[in-house]
Design an enzyme around this catalytic site. Sequence first.
Site, short mmCIF file in Angstrom:
data_model
loop_
_atom_site.label_atom_id
_atom_site.label_comp_id
_atom_site.label_asym_id
_atom_site.label_seq_id
_atom_site.Cartn_x
_atom_site.Cartn_y
_atom_site.Cartn_z
CG HIS A 54 1.52 3.15 11.95
ND1 HIS A 54 1.41 3.31 10.59
CD2 HIS A 54 0.31 2.70 12.37
CE1 HIS A 54 0.17 3.00 10.20
NE2 HIS A 54 -0.51 2.62 11.27
CG HIS A 56 -1.85 0.26 13.77
ND1 HIS A 56 -2.53 1.42 13.48
CD2 HIS A 56 -1.82 0.15 15.12
CE1 HIS A 56 -2.91 2.00 14.62
NE2 HIS A 56 -2.49 1.25 15.62
CG ASP A 58 -3.49 -1.92 8.82
OD1 ASP A 58 -3.06 -1.67 9.95
OD2 ASP A 58 -4.04 -1.06 8.08
CG HIS A 59 0.38 0.05 8.32
ND1 HIS A 59 0.40 1.06 7.40
CD2 HIS A 59 -0.89 0.01 8.81
CE1 HIS A 59 -0.81 1.63 7.33
NE2 HIS A 59 -1.60 0.99 8.18
CG HIS A 113 -2.89 6.36 13.01
ND1 HIS A 113 -4.24 6.11 12.96
CD2 HIS A 113 -2.28 5.20 12.65
CE1 HIS A 113 -4.43 4.84 12.61
NE2 HIS A 113 -3.26 4.27 12.42
CG ASP A 132 -2.85 4.09 8.62
OD1 ASP A 132 -2.73 3.97 7.39
OD2 ASP A 132 -3.18 3.15 9.37
CG HIS A 170 -5.71 2.39 4.84
ND1 HIS A 170 -6.18 1.11 5.02
CD2 HIS A 170 -4.85 2.61 5.85
CE1 HIS A 170 -5.61 0.58 6.09
NE2 HIS A 170 -4.79 1.47 6.63
FE FE Z 1 -3.68 1.23 8.51
ZN ZN Z 2 -2.74 2.37 11.41
#
Ligand code: FE
Ligand code: ZN
Length: 252
Positions: A54, A56, A58-59, A113, A132, A170
């Site tokens: 996805h 985001h 942090d990905h 998410h 996530d 995570h």
């Molecule tokens: Fe994440």
């Molecule tokens: Zn995420």
Amino acid sequence: MQIYPLPVLRDNYIFLLVDPSSSTAAVVDPAEAAPVLSKLQELQLDLVTIFNTHHHQDHVGGNRDLLKVYPHAQVYGSVQDLGRIPGQTVGLEAGEQVQFAGQGAEVYFVPGHTRGHIAYYFRTSGDLFCGDTLFAGGCGRLFEGTPAQMLDSLDQLRHLPGNTRVWCAHEYTLNNLRFALSVDGQNLELRKRMERTQQMRQRQEPTVPSTIAVERATNPFLRWDDTSLQAHAGSQNPIAVFTYIRAAKDHF
Ligand code: FE
Ligand code: ZN
């Protein structure tokens, strides 16, 4: 296919997938480029694929810098995420297959998410990369989806074989299990898992991957048909049970 988890940022995992026979690599959700680049150099590998679950940061935060060094790499993500995943070259739909290391990865559309969240399931080796959506002992927050959508997404993953390895993005397991015990405290499997997890974290070991069988037995977000969770939620309706547990976790 060999899998190397790279712990980055506060609690993210990047997964480096290696095909030793061709000295090529793929990476799942590169939050940052630097740790991936150094591992690729150390192992003398060519990066051919970026799998994003996805959009985001942090990905996908490492996409651009990886593409500077490996401009030929394909960048996979959901068709819904075209325009918001940096460098994305292919928009995938549910049920499509993508190839790496002579293996097909099936694309699961798992919104909740985010609205474009996908998971990659390597059926032959039994590896699931679910970003996530499903966490060890928990699930992602609902930023762009409804409880009904997330429930449907988790239900798809719940049906995968029990020995499927769950590579979530995570290291949230300890906190997730603390919450799980607050709604499912009589669950013996869950209590044992908490003990194992505490020991692993004391030794600073990753708790990822988990397996689908362990998640089915201990993850409250996969247990909407369990009678004690239904009693907690005051309903037998799957969406109501899931909604109740998700809200309780949000305020835990
Ligand atoms: Fe994440
Ligand atoms: Zn995420």
